[in-house]
Write an enzyme that holds these catalytic residues in place. Structure first.
Site, PDB file in Angstrom:
ATOM      1  N   GLN A 191       0.839  -1.198   0.000  1.00  0.00           N
ATOM      2  CA  GLN A 191       0.000   0.000   0.000  1.00  0.00           C
ATOM      3  C   GLN A 191       0.878   1.255   0.000  1.00  0.00           C
ATOM      4  O   GLN A 191       0.377   2.349  -0.209  1.00  0.00           O
ATOM      5  CB  GLN A 191      -0.897   0.036   1.242  1.00  0.00           C
ATOM      6  CG  GLN A 191      -1.950  -1.053   1.281  1.00  0.00           C
ATOM      7  CD  GLN A 191      -2.694  -1.104   2.606  1.00  0.00           C
ATOM      8  OE1 GLN A 191      -2.731  -2.154   3.244  1.00  0.00           O
ATOM      9  NE2 GLN A 191      -3.301  -0.017   3.042  1.00  0.00           N
ATOM     10  N   PHE A 222      -5.991  -4.039   3.274  1.00  0.00           N
ATOM     11  CA  PHE A 222      -6.744  -3.817   4.517  1.00  0.00           C
ATOM     12  C   PHE A 222      -5.881  -3.231   5.622  1.00  0.00           C
ATOM     13  O   PHE A 222      -6.180  -3.406   6.803  1.00  0.00           O
ATOM     14  CB  PHE A 222      -7.425  -5.118   4.987  1.00  0.00           C
ATOM     15  CG  PHE A 222      -8.298  -5.740   3.933  1.00  0.00           C
ATOM     16  CD1 PHE A 222      -9.446  -5.084   3.505  1.00  0.00           C
ATOM     17  CD2 PHE A 222      -7.955  -6.947   3.333  1.00  0.00           C
ATOM     18  CE1 PHE A 222     -10.246  -5.623   2.505  1.00  0.00           C
ATOM     19  CE2 PHE A 222      -8.755  -7.497   2.336  1.00  0.00           C
ATOM     20  CZ  PHE A 222      -9.900  -6.839   1.922  1.00  0.00           C
ATOM     21  N   GLU A 226       0.306  -1.571   4.653  1.00  0.00           N
ATOM     22  CA  GLU A 226       0.662  -0.150   4.755  1.00  0.00           C
ATOM     23  C   GLU A 226       2.134  -0.030   5.133  1.00  0.00           C
ATOM     24  O   GLU A 226       2.855   0.816   4.623  1.00  0.00           O
ATOM     25  CB  GLU A 226      -0.233   0.561   5.782  1.00  0.00           C
ATOM     26  CG  GLU A 226       0.072   2.051   5.901  1.00  0.00           C
ATOM     27  CD  GLU A 226      -0.891   2.840   6.782  1.00  0.00           C
ATOM     28  OE1 GLU A 226      -2.023   2.379   7.016  1.00  0.00           O
ATOM     29  OE2 GLU A 226      -0.500   3.928   7.233  1.00  0.00           O
ATOM     30  N   ARG A 304      -5.419   7.250  16.868  1.00  0.00           N
ATOM     31  CA  ARG A 304      -6.757   7.189  16.258  1.00  0.00           C
ATOM     32  C   ARG A 304      -7.780   6.580  17.221  1.00  0.00           C
ATOM     33  O   ARG A 304      -8.960   6.908  17.167  1.00  0.00           O
ATOM     34  CB  ARG A 304      -6.727   6.454  14.910  1.00  0.00           C
ATOM     35  CG  ARG A 304      -7.985   6.676  14.084  1.00  0.00           C
ATOM     36  CD  ARG A 304      -7.859   6.151  12.657  1.00  0.00           C
ATOM     37  NE  ARG A 304      -7.319   7.135  11.732  1.00  0.00           N
ATOM     38  CZ  ARG A 304      -8.035   8.087  11.121  1.00  0.00           C
ATOM     39  NH1 ARG A 304      -9.342   8.160  11.297  1.00  0.00           N
ATOM     40  NH2 ARG A 304      -7.458   8.943  10.312  1.00  0.00           N
ATOM     41  N   ARG A 336      -7.920  -1.727   8.686  1.00  0.00           N
ATOM     42  CA  ARG A 336      -9.170  -1.006   8.406  1.00  0.00           C
ATOM     43  C   ARG A 336      -9.827  -0.441   9.677  1.00  0.00           C
ATOM     44  O   ARG A 336     -10.359  -1.192  10.495  1.00  0.00           O
ATOM     45  CB  ARG A 336     -10.117  -1.960   7.691  1.00  0.00           C
ATOM     46  CG  ARG A 336     -11.159  -1.270   6.829  1.00  0.00           C
ATOM     47  CD  ARG A 336     -11.893  -2.303   6.017  1.00  0.00           C
ATOM     48  NE  ARG A 336     -12.694  -1.710   4.968  1.00  0.00           N
ATOM     49  CZ  ARG A 336     -13.307  -2.418   4.013  1.00  0.00           C
ATOM     50  NH1 ARG A 336     -13.189  -3.725   3.982  1.00  0.00           N
ATOM     51  NH2 ARG A 336     -14.021  -1.823   3.091  1.00  0.00           N
ATOM     52  N   PHE A 338      -8.009   1.396  11.828  1.00  0.00           N
ATOM     53  CA  PHE A 338      -6.751   1.930  12.373  1.00  0.00           C
ATOM     54  C   PHE A 338      -6.887   2.383  13.821  1.00  0.00           C
ATOM     55  O   PHE A 338      -6.537   3.503  14.170  1.00  0.00           O
ATOM     56  CB  PHE A 338      -6.308   3.088  11.466  1.00  0.00           C
ATOM     57  CG  PHE A 338      -4.830   3.417  11.464  1.00  0.00           C
ATOM     58  CD1 PHE A 338      -3.923   2.624  10.782  1.00  0.00           C
ATOM     59  CD2 PHE A 338      -4.343   4.546  12.109  1.00  0.00           C
ATOM     60  CE1 PHE A 338      -2.577   2.953  10.745  1.00  0.00           C
ATOM     61  CE2 PHE A 338      -2.986   4.878  12.077  1.00  0.00           C
ATOM     62  CZ  PHE A 338      -2.108   4.070  11.383  1.00  0.00           C
ATOM     63  N   ALA A 502      -5.984   5.366   5.377  1.00  0.00           N
ATOM     64  CA  ALA A 502      -6.803   6.389   6.021  1.00  0.00           C
ATOM     65  C   ALA A 502      -8.048   6.723   5.196  1.00  0.00           C
ATOM     66  O   ALA A 502      -8.630   7.798   5.364  1.00  0.00           O
ATOM     67  CB  ALA A 502      -5.972   7.645   6.316  1.00  0.00           C
ATOM     68  N   GLU A 706     -13.009   2.810   5.132  1.00  0.00           N
ATOM     69  CA  GLU A 706     -12.981   2.257   6.485  1.00  0.00           C
ATOM     70  C   GLU A 706     -14.277   2.389   7.285  1.00  0.00           C
ATOM     71  O   GLU A 706     -14.635   1.459   8.017  1.00  0.00           O
ATOM     72  CB  GLU A 706     -11.829   2.907   7.282  1.00  0.00           C
ATOM     73  CG  GLU A 706     -10.467   2.543   6.757  1.00  0.00           C
ATOM     74  CD  GLU A 706      -9.385   3.399   7.386  1.00  0.00           C
ATOM     75  OE1 GLU A 706      -9.318   4.602   7.069  1.00  0.00           O
ATOM     76  OE2 GLU A 706      -8.631   2.876   8.220  1.00  0.00           O
TER      77      GLU A 706
HETATM   78  N1  MTE Z   1     -11.313  -2.755  -0.068  1.00  0.00           N
HETATM   79  C1  MTE Z   1     -10.763  -3.808  -0.672  1.00  0.00           C
HETATM   80  N2  MTE Z   1     -11.469  -4.472  -1.598  1.00  0.00           N
HETATM   81  N3  MTE Z   1      -9.490  -4.218  -0.365  1.00  0.00           N
HETATM   82  C2  MTE Z   1      -8.735  -3.577   0.580  1.00  0.00           C
HETATM   83  O1  MTE Z   1      -7.598  -3.965   0.850  1.00  0.00           O
HETATM   84  N4  MTE Z   1      -8.646  -1.734   2.233  1.00  0.00           N
HETATM   85  C3  MTE Z   1      -9.427  -0.845   3.093  1.00  0.00           C
HETATM   86  C4  MTE Z   1     -10.461  -0.076   2.281  1.00  0.00           C
HETATM   87  N5  MTE Z   1     -11.202  -0.966   1.441  1.00  0.00           N
HETATM   88  C5  MTE Z   1      -9.316  -2.451   1.252  1.00  0.00           C
HETATM   89  C6  MTE Z   1     -10.626  -2.065   0.870  1.00  0.00           C
HETATM   90  C7  MTE Z   1      -8.617   0.110   3.825  1.00  0.00           C
HETATM   91  S1  MTE Z   1      -7.857  -0.395   5.237  1.00  0.00           S
HETATM   92  C8  MTE Z   1      -8.478   1.407   3.415  1.00  0.00           C
HETATM   93  S2  MTE Z   1      -7.602   2.530   4.316  1.00  0.00           S
HETATM   94  C9  MTE Z   1      -9.104   1.899   2.180  1.00  0.00           C
HETATM   95  O2  MTE Z   1      -9.773   0.855   1.463  1.00  0.00           O
HETATM   96  C10 MTE Z   1      -8.011   2.524   1.312  1.00  0.00           C
HETATM   97  O3  MTE Z   1      -8.448   2.917   0.077  1.00  0.00           O
HETATM   98  P1  MTE Z   1      -9.139   4.337  -0.191  1.00  0.00           P
HETATM   99  O4  MTE Z   1      -8.331   5.353   0.523  1.00  0.00           O
HETATM  100  O5  MTE Z   1      -9.101   4.437  -1.644  1.00  0.00           O
HETATM  101  O6  MTE Z   1     -10.524   4.220   0.382  1.00  0.00           O
HETATM  102  N1  LUZ Z   2      -2.454   5.459   8.547  1.00  0.00           N
HETATM  103  C1  LUZ Z   2      -1.742   6.453   9.055  1.00  0.00           C
HETATM  104  C2  LUZ Z   2      -3.776   5.390   8.693  1.00  0.00           C
HETATM  105  O1  LUZ Z   2      -0.526   6.460   8.924  1.00  0.00           O
HETATM  106  N2  LUZ Z   2      -2.382   7.455   9.685  1.00  0.00           N
HETATM  107  C3  LUZ Z   2      -3.696   7.486   9.874  1.00  0.00           C
HETATM  108  O2  LUZ Z   2      -4.240   8.409  10.461  1.00  0.00           O
HETATM  109  C4  LUZ Z   2      -4.449   6.396   9.366  1.00  0.00           C
HETATM  110  N3  LUZ Z   2      -5.767   6.341   9.541  1.00  0.00           N
HETATM  111  C5  LUZ Z   2      -6.442   5.295   9.093  1.00  0.00           C
HETATM  112  C6  LUZ Z   2      -5.771   4.296   8.420  1.00  0.00           C
HETATM  113  N4  LUZ Z   2      -4.453   4.354   8.227  1.00  0.00           N
HETATM  114 MO1  MOS Z   3      -6.260   1.350   5.915  1.00  0.00          MO
HETATM  115  S1  MOS Z   3      -6.015   0.608   7.818  1.00  0.00           S
HETATM  116  O1  MOS Z   3      -5.846   2.927   6.342  1.00  0.00           O
HETATM  117  O2  MOS Z   3      -4.856   0.757   5.207  1.00  0.00           O
END
Ligand code: MTE
Ligand code: LUZ
Ligand code: MOS
Length: 751
Positions: A191, A222, A226, A304, A336, A338, A502, A706
């Site tokens: 990520q 998910f 990251e 968070r 997801r 966080f 995030a 999330e």
């Molecule tokens: N959806 C799918 N299909 N696969 C993923 O890995 N990750 C989630 C969410 N939805 C995820 C997902 C998480 S943890 C985050 S932070 C957001 O997608 C990140 O993408 P976005 O910022 O484009 O929403």
């Molecule tokens: N990652 C991060 C995150 O580095 N900072 C954040 O505030 C955060 N919030 C949600 C998911 N990932």
């Molecule tokens: Mo999502 S926990 O911010 O990768």
């Protein structure tokens, strides 16, 4: 509009790490990892492995050319254990061989003599030992000590929350290829391409401009990728540097489950004070976060938790303290939500506790305390709230009282099946809480045939961000989405990226794309203005492949406009930068305006518990969700459904089990159960909140990645309510509610 990847996904043609064609001479890595959770390494014997068929090299800490360190926030995470091991599954040595199978076979031949040290797996024990990774953090609003003295009702309790395995379908992995002059190209399932680039540079001692990281897409992240994709990319990079050959490592499922961190388990204390009108006057919470053996992302996750410790409620007096506790588990990481879900579970438990004592439904307390416009969060930001509207609209459409009555009537007539209903409001802040991370860049090229290529820092991981970015470019230019291609996320095209996390990737990278496209479109319209004799570029638009002047079709096509602009030597490319305006946070007083906006919603969750067997089914999740103005309803609904199911999994059946020696017992899909098609809610009904406020989201389409996960918390409380209609005893607040645990709570005297 469909997700642009749907065709290639269904045909199996989408490219993941394992689909990248291998370069001639590619070698394969495999890690030898610590069999024990804490100890002093006396010796490592790699001689038998070195003699194995196909083995090219065995690498230990002493072989690294760069620094043996990948810790991002705190430098406490060696790539390869050196001197001590701190968790079961910690990488100690790398075997590089001519095939995957031979590498794995040889890794089994490595032995290490490790003198065991005390193993701590409980965060409260770590806190008692003062083994904290960073100093504790506290949020204060008002004066809880004074407020509690005036409260008529005060309740205290404790909650336990377990972790969660990410279980992305594609396991962690990387592929490093040597380039000229000692450079590297690294394909990674990450990520955070820049995080991988930094880690690779650190362990190889290469400057960042010599390392290219490329990401096509992930089979899910998910949060698990990251930060924790870094190690595997660094391992491949080190092996490539030492062998001068391409090296690939894609983890097997059990390696991944054993060696990577998960959602943070928490143990928490709460104290809630209410007046006789069920207004929450004061709230205190203490969170003990089980961070695992290294820092990883634990401090921002912990923060968070504090940011979300009052969920959707306004409470005038709050004191919340959080401890980042070091234990001998694999370093826990982003997942997801966080840390937000962990904060919310505790306030929901406190409310359920108070409701029980008052003899009212928890929803009465929830409803009376929803945050309103202008109310202050414990961190100083003022709410622009949809908490009340989402609750009201959910209630109007789904009729909470009728759903509750349906359950009560059913329960009155059923001895061994009981229904439970719970409401779960959600308020989730959008932005990285570290303000500097809220920036993104986009590179847009318009080619002379009129087609458009876009690169951004966003990583596609199934959430549909590339679809949204393609929509942004197509909308700004007025062309078909099929004429836009979103390319791989690559550190040569887009530098210094924030991870896709995030929930902010579509906002940040979408806004940067919008800026880049706006600039190019304005240049093109200056050319068109002359060609079609328009008074101003504001009179121009593009539709159906033609330029329109004052809504009247001209004979100038989009493609010929682009070619004409090129012949006039107009720049058809743009690199734009976006930084979220207006956000800031000051940790010296723990106040500020950290979030661009909040996403709100209210879910009503209904379950049926089989009180003979302890099994349960989720009958429905009915929610009113704040989309803003969705730019892609299909993608957003997919995120809501997936988030809800993942949240329910965490709250109910998913059980991460470590034994007292810190060994993962739930280390395979046979022992770790996630929701499948049979256990998803029978009905998920989503109502789009009607609201027309402006926000900082891309095209007003609020982040959705999330927030819906936290609707799943309602399933825990719905099950708990069903149990309470079977027995007089009330269950504690200890998730997940596995069928075994439900059974023990149904028959507390027998257990
Ligand atoms: N959806 C799918 N299909 N696969 C993923 O890995 N990750 C989630 C969410 N939805 C995820 C997902 C998480 S943890 C985050 S932070 C957001 O997608 C990140 O993408 P976005 O910022 O484009 O929403
Ligand atoms: N990652 C991060 C995150 O580095 N900072 C954040 O505030 C955060 N919030 C949600 C998911 N990932
Ligand atoms: Mo999502 S926990 O911010 O990768």
């Amino acid at each position: 509009m469909k997700n642009i990847d749907s065709h290639s996904h269904v045909r199996g043609e989408s490219i993941y790490l394992d689909d990248i064609p291998l370069v001639e001479g590619t070698l394969f890595a495999c890690v030898f990892d610590s069999p024990i959770a804490h100890g002093k390494i006396k010796s490592i014997d790699t001689s038998e492995a070195e003699k194995c068929d196909g083995v090219v090299r065995v690498i230990t800490a002493k072989d690294l050319i760069g620094e043996n360190q990948i810790g991002g926030i705190v430098p406490d995470e060696p790539l390869l254990a050196d001197g001590e091991v701190h968790f079961c599954g910690q990488p100690i040595a790398i075997v590089v061989a001519t095939s995957e199978e031979l590498a794995r076979k040889a890794a089994k031949k490595i032995t290490a003599e490790i003198e065991p040290l005390e193993v701590v797996t409980d965060p409260r024990v770590a806190a008692a030992n003062s083994d904290l990774i960073v100093p504790p953090k506290t949020f204060v609003l008002g004066d809880t000590a004074a407020a509690f003295m005036d409260c008529e009702f005060v309740f205290e309790g404790r909650t336990e929350q377990n972790g969660q395995e990410h279980l992305y379908i594609e396991t962690q992995g990387a592929y490093a290829v040597p380039m000229e002059n000692g450079g590297l190209k690294v394909y990674s399932s990450t990520q955070g391409p820049t995080a991988v680039q930094r880690a690779v540079c650190r362990v190889t001692a290469l400057p960042m401009h010599k390392v290219e990281v490329d990401v096509q897409r992930l089979g899910g992240g998910f949060g698990g990728k990251e930060d924790q994709a870094n190690a595997w990319a660094a391992i491949c990079a080190v092996a490539t540097q030492l062998t001068k050959k391409p090296v690939k490592y894609a983890l097997h499922r059990m390696e991944d489950m054993r060696m990577t961190g998960k959602r943070h388990p928490y143990s928490s204390d709460y104290k809630i004070g209410l007046d006789k009108n069920l207004k929450i006057v004061a709230y205190e919470a203490t969170f003990y976060q089980n961070a695992g053996a290294a820092c990883d992302l634990s401090p921002p996750v912990l923060e968070r938790t504090l940011f979300h410790c009052t969920n959707s409620y306004y409470i005038p007096n709050v004191t919340a303290t959080a401890y980042c506790c070091r234990t001998n588990l694999p370093p826990n990481t982003a997942f997801r939500g966080f840390g937000g879900p962990q904060g919310m579970f505790v306030i929901e438990s406190a409310i359920a506790h108070a409701a029980e004592k008052f003899g009212v439904s928890a929803s009465e307390i929830q409803r009376r305390n929803l945050i309103d416009d202008g109310d202050e969060f414990p961190y100083g930001q003022k709410a622009e709230s949809e908490a009340i509207t989402s609750w009201t609209q959910a209630d109007e459409k789904y009729d909470l009282a009728a759903l509750q009555k349906e359950a009560d009537d059913f329960n009155a007539n059923s001895k061994y099946f009981k229904k439970g209903v719970a409401v779960m409001p959600v308020c989730f802040g959008i932005s990285f809480t570290k303000t500097p991370m809220n920036q993104a860049r986009s590179l847009v090229h318009v080619y002379t045939d009129g087609s458009v290529a876009v690169s951004t820092g966003a990583v596609e991981m199934g959430q549909g961000v590339n679809t949204k970015i393609a929509q942004v470019a197509a909308t700004v230019f007025g062309i078909d989405v099929a004429d836009v291609k979103v390319h791989t996320t690559n550190t040569l095209r887009i530098a210094n990226t924030s991870p896709t996390a995030a929930s902010a990737a579509a906002d940040l990278n979408g806004k940067a794309t919008q800026l880049a496209c706006d600039t190019i479109r304005n240049r093109l319209f200056e050319v068109a203005k002359e060609l079609v004799e328009a008074a101003s570029i504001n009179d121009l638009s593009v539709r159906d492949g033609f330029v329109f002047r004052n809504d009247e079709k001209t004979s100038l096509t989009w493609a010929s406009l682009v070619m004409e602009a090129h012949l006039q030597r107009v720049n058809l490319s743009e690199h734009a930068h976006y930084a979220t305006p207006g956000i800031h946070f000051d940790w010296t007083n723990a106040k500020g305006h950290p979030f661009a906006y909040h996403v709100y919603g209210t879910a009503i969750v209904g379950v049926t518990v089989d009180c003979l067997r302890g099994r349960y089914e989720v009958d429905y999740v009915k929610c009113c969700h704040d989309f803003g103005t969705s730019m892609n309803t299909a993608v957003d609904l997919g995120q809501i459904e997936g988030g809800i199911v993942q949240g329910i999994g965490w709250m109910t059946m998913e059980e991460v089990v470590y034994d007292a020696d810190g060994r993962l017992r739930s280390n395979a899909l046979s022992t770790y159960k996630v929701p499948d098609i049979y256990s998803v809610p029978k009905e998920i009904d989503v109502l789009q909140l009607e609201t027309s406020r402006n926000n900082l989201a891309i095209f007003n389409s609020k982040a959705v990645g999330e927030p819906p996960l936290m609707y799943g918390i309602g399933a825990y409380f719905a099950i708990r309510n069903a149990i309470k209609s079977f027995t007089d005893r009330s269950p504690g607040f200890d998730c997940p509610f596995t069928p075994e645990k439900v059974l023990l709570n149904l028959y507390p005297d027998e257990s």
